[in-house]
Design a protein around this motif. Sequence first.
Motif, PDB file in Angstrom:
ATOM      1  N   LEU A 137       0.259  21.435  14.183  1.00 19.76           N
ATOM      2  CA  LEU A 137       1.126  22.257  13.400  1.00 19.76           C
ATOM      3  C   LEU A 137       1.523  21.792  12.149  1.00 19.76           C
ATOM      4  CD1 LEU A 137       3.400  23.277  16.378  1.00 19.76           C
ATOM      5  CD2 LEU A 137       1.485  24.761  15.545  1.00 19.76           C
ATOM      6  N   GLY A 138       1.147  20.484  11.931  1.00 19.21           N
ATOM      7  CA  GLY A 138       1.872  19.795  10.574  1.00 19.21           C
ATOM      8  C   GLY A 138       0.519  19.515   9.521  1.00 19.21           C
ATOM      9  N   LEU A 139      -0.530  19.548   9.903  1.00 18.90           N
ATOM     10  CA  LEU A 139      -1.473  19.071   8.863  1.00 18.90           C
ATOM     11  C   LEU A 139      -2.839  20.047   9.120  1.00 18.90           C
ATOM     12  CD1 LEU A 139      -1.493  15.363   9.481  1.00 18.90           C
ATOM     13  CD2 LEU A 139      -0.638  16.330   7.534  1.00 18.90           C
ATOM     14  N   VAL A 140      -3.493  20.292   8.063  1.00 20.03           N
ATOM     15  CA  VAL A 140      -4.900  20.844   8.015  1.00 20.03           C
ATOM     16  C   VAL A 140      -5.704  19.580   8.141  1.00 20.03           C
ATOM     17  CG1 VAL A 140      -6.536  22.219   6.981  1.00 20.03           C
ATOM     18  CG2 VAL A 140      -4.083  22.839   6.783  1.00 20.03           C
ATOM     19  N   LEU A 141      -6.114  19.275   9.418  1.00 14.90           N
ATOM     20  CA  LEU A 141      -6.751  17.920   9.543  1.00 14.90           C
ATOM     21  C   LEU A 141      -8.158  17.692   8.723  1.00 14.90           C
ATOM     22  CD1 LEU A 141      -6.314  17.125  13.323  1.00 14.90           C
ATOM     23  CD2 LEU A 141      -4.996  16.013  11.354  1.00 14.90           C
ATOM     24  N   VAL A 167       2.043  11.729   5.390  1.00 17.61           N
ATOM     25  CA  VAL A 167       1.203  12.853   4.707  1.00 17.61           C
ATOM     26  C   VAL A 167       2.365  14.059   4.963  1.00 17.61           C
ATOM     27  CG1 VAL A 167      -0.526  14.191   4.512  1.00 17.61           C
ATOM     28  CG2 VAL A 167      -0.982  11.942   4.565  1.00 17.61           C
ATOM     29  N   VAL A 168       2.638  14.065   6.369  1.00 20.58           N
ATOM     30  CA  VAL A 168       3.266  15.284   6.587  1.00 20.58           C
ATOM     31  C   VAL A 168       4.767  15.174   5.775  1.00 20.58           C
ATOM     32  CG1 VAL A 168       4.769  16.450   8.388  1.00 20.58           C
ATOM     33  CG2 VAL A 168       2.469  15.676   8.981  1.00 20.58           C
ATOM     34  N   LEU A 169       5.318  13.988   5.710  1.00 24.04           N
ATOM     35  CA  LEU A 169       6.787  13.902   4.972  1.00 24.04           C
ATOM     36  C   LEU A 169       6.473  14.177   3.728  1.00 24.04           C
ATOM     37  CD1 LEU A 169       7.935  10.662   6.884  1.00 24.04           C
ATOM     38  CD2 LEU A 169       8.923  12.967   6.939  1.00 24.04           C
ATOM     39  N   SER A 187      -8.252   6.828  -1.084  1.00 21.46           N
ATOM     40  CA  SER A 187      -8.399   7.786  -2.261  1.00 21.46           C
ATOM     41  C   SER A 187      -7.504   9.206  -1.482  1.00 21.46           C
ATOM     42  CB  SER A 187      -9.794   8.476  -2.354  1.00 21.46           C
ATOM     43  OG  SER A 187     -10.054   9.632  -2.977  1.00 21.46           O
ATOM     44  N   VAL A 188      -6.676   9.968  -2.444  1.00 19.48           N
ATOM     45  CA  VAL A 188      -6.009  11.050  -1.915  1.00 19.48           C
ATOM     46  C   VAL A 188      -7.187  11.945  -1.429  1.00 19.48           C
ATOM     47  CG1 VAL A 188      -3.984  10.749  -3.279  1.00 19.48           C
ATOM     48  CG2 VAL A 188      -6.092  11.789  -4.168  1.00 19.48           C
ATOM     49  N   PHE A 189      -8.440  11.908  -1.933  1.00 16.40           N
ATOM     50  CA  PHE A 189      -9.536  12.792  -1.335  1.00 16.40           C
ATOM     51  C   PHE A 189     -10.072  12.610   0.068  1.00 16.40           C
ATOM     52  CE2 PHE A 189      -9.714  12.889  -5.816  1.00 16.40           C
ATOM     53  CZ  PHE A 189      -9.351  14.333  -6.299  1.00 16.40           C
ATOM     54  N   GLN A 190      -9.451  11.497   0.605  1.00 19.96           N
ATOM     55  CA  GLN A 190      -9.811  11.386   2.115  1.00 19.96           C
ATOM     56  C   GLN A 190      -9.313  12.312   3.077  1.00 19.96           C
ATOM     57  OE1 GLN A 190     -11.497   9.008   3.707  1.00 19.96           O
ATOM     58  NE2 GLN A 190     -10.050   7.564   4.711  1.00 19.96           N
ATOM     59  N   LYS A 191     -10.071  12.651   3.974  1.00 18.82           N
ATOM     60  CA  LYS A 191      -9.620  13.741   4.984  1.00 18.82           C
ATOM     61  C   LYS A 191      -8.496  13.005   5.906  1.00 18.82           C
ATOM     62  CE  LYS A 191     -13.649  16.861   5.207  1.00 18.82           C
ATOM     63  NZ  LYS A 191     -14.611  17.436   5.991  1.00 18.82           N
ATOM     64  N   THR A 192      -7.501  13.965   6.062  1.00 22.11           N
ATOM     65  CA  THR A 192      -6.416  13.464   6.934  1.00 22.11           C
ATOM     66  C   THR A 192      -6.908  13.011   8.489  1.00 22.11           C
ATOM     67  OG1 THR A 192      -5.817  15.762   7.378  1.00 22.11           O
ATOM     68  CG2 THR A 192      -4.562  14.571   5.565  1.00 22.11           C
TER      69      THR A 192
END
Length: 511
Positions: free
Chosen positions: A357-361, A421-423, A405-410
């Motif tokens: 519910l918190g992330l688009v993994l 990341v959620v925060l 990198s911020v382009f890393q998948k969560t």
Amino acid sequence: MDAILEMRGITKSFPGVKALDNVSLTVARGEIHALCGENGAGKSTLMKVLSGVYPHGSFDGELVYEGEPVAFGGITDSEKRGIIIIHQELALVPELSIAENIFLGNEVAACGVIDWPETNARAEALLAKVGLRERAAAPVGGLGVGKQQLVEIAKALSKEVRLLILDEPTAALQEADSEKLLDLLMEFRAQGITSILISHKLNEISRVADRITVIRDGTAVSTIDGRDASGAHIPVEEARIVRDMVGRDMAHRYPERTPKIGRTLLEVSNWSVGHPTDPDREAIRDVSFTVAEGEVVGIAGLMGAGRTELAMSLFGRSWGRDIRGEARLKGEPIDVSTVRRAVDAGLAYVTEDRKALGLVLDDTILRNVTLAHLEGVSERGVIDGTRERQVAEKYREALGIRTPSVFQKTVNLSGGNQQKVVLGKWLFADPQVLILDEPTRGIDVGAKFEIYNIVNELAGQGRGIVMISSEMPELLGMCDRIYVMNEGAFAGELAAHEASQEKIMSMIVRA
């Protein structure tokens, strides 16, 4: 030592990162062997190597099981040898019955036809072994998380388990359910079943583990005996485990904070919520509470007390029906009838289930961080890629998100970094009140401390924090006030200086 398992020189790499570096592990037959380490240390990766999730050939090193080298091409191969892994995310089908889940992929059948009477009879026998009194024909979806864990263990027993691997089995459980599960592991030990337990709950590990191996940054740094030469249990100092996990001493589990509490920020009055599927049941009953500027307010209670339901109903009516009551921010009524309106009013909700519910993994850190406030990175409905990257980089640095990198998948981040990341996502929306639902669930002690520092910093900025947690020491260590909830209503309120676990529990049982 009569070793059931030896893992020798295990090295496993992913693109850009070495997850395991020459790790060796020996597990004695019939023992409970605990694995500890920070999120991302390599514990789960090591167990996925053992169970065949990462097949032979995808890693370097050798596996020796029951005295002979083995090369598992997948989970089916390891299960045939009695090695069963129960992952943190339970692999059950809610719509199927308990019996169907236990024997899924391992059906009791003859000539392609399932023998249902025999299936249910065997399932009932397995449920009795794990102490679960539910009917085998009952749907799994109607069970609580604690009982679902027992179904997973019954499923493992159906495959004649000899080595049971449990990855964070008590992360989502209340204390009573955790105790039952740990007692069950000790019963298995008496029956000769070997267990490998991955957990961040050091008190549980100290209680049941015969030996404890600590993994840090992909390397095994120590193995600690929890038994003396005679086999008697000896207490292991949690401070020692923590020191080996994080590579430093942590004198305090909770960072110090001098509260600077201002005027009342959020006021919720007479909040009541009907159950979404049971029209005759009121799930939340006449709840009222306040949160002041710079204050951390805790909500304690047992699983099923209604804490998450209260939070979700307040945040855009995301849960429940026939919601009644009033919410005010700085004395003015606010509209929280939808998620968008709740966000616009100044509320944010960090869900207890960050993965679902918190992330688009499957999306990047960059996209997740800006998701709740796209207006802040767009012009006339068009996203500004440069601005989006600047925002993501800002929160990566501010929150200490460990990633190349911020382009890393969560999905590739550790639990602690996913929570950051959620925060970051909600902080970019600039809320005045943050509702944190189990903010450190499944997170190691080092990452927890970092999250606590972030919470204290937010409170220091004058934001109001509502913290829901099943870990009473966490509430006692972090909160200025604690509301105690039971069966959908508040049973009492305690100031930080007068709160204790005993007082909280006594309020719960008296309610």
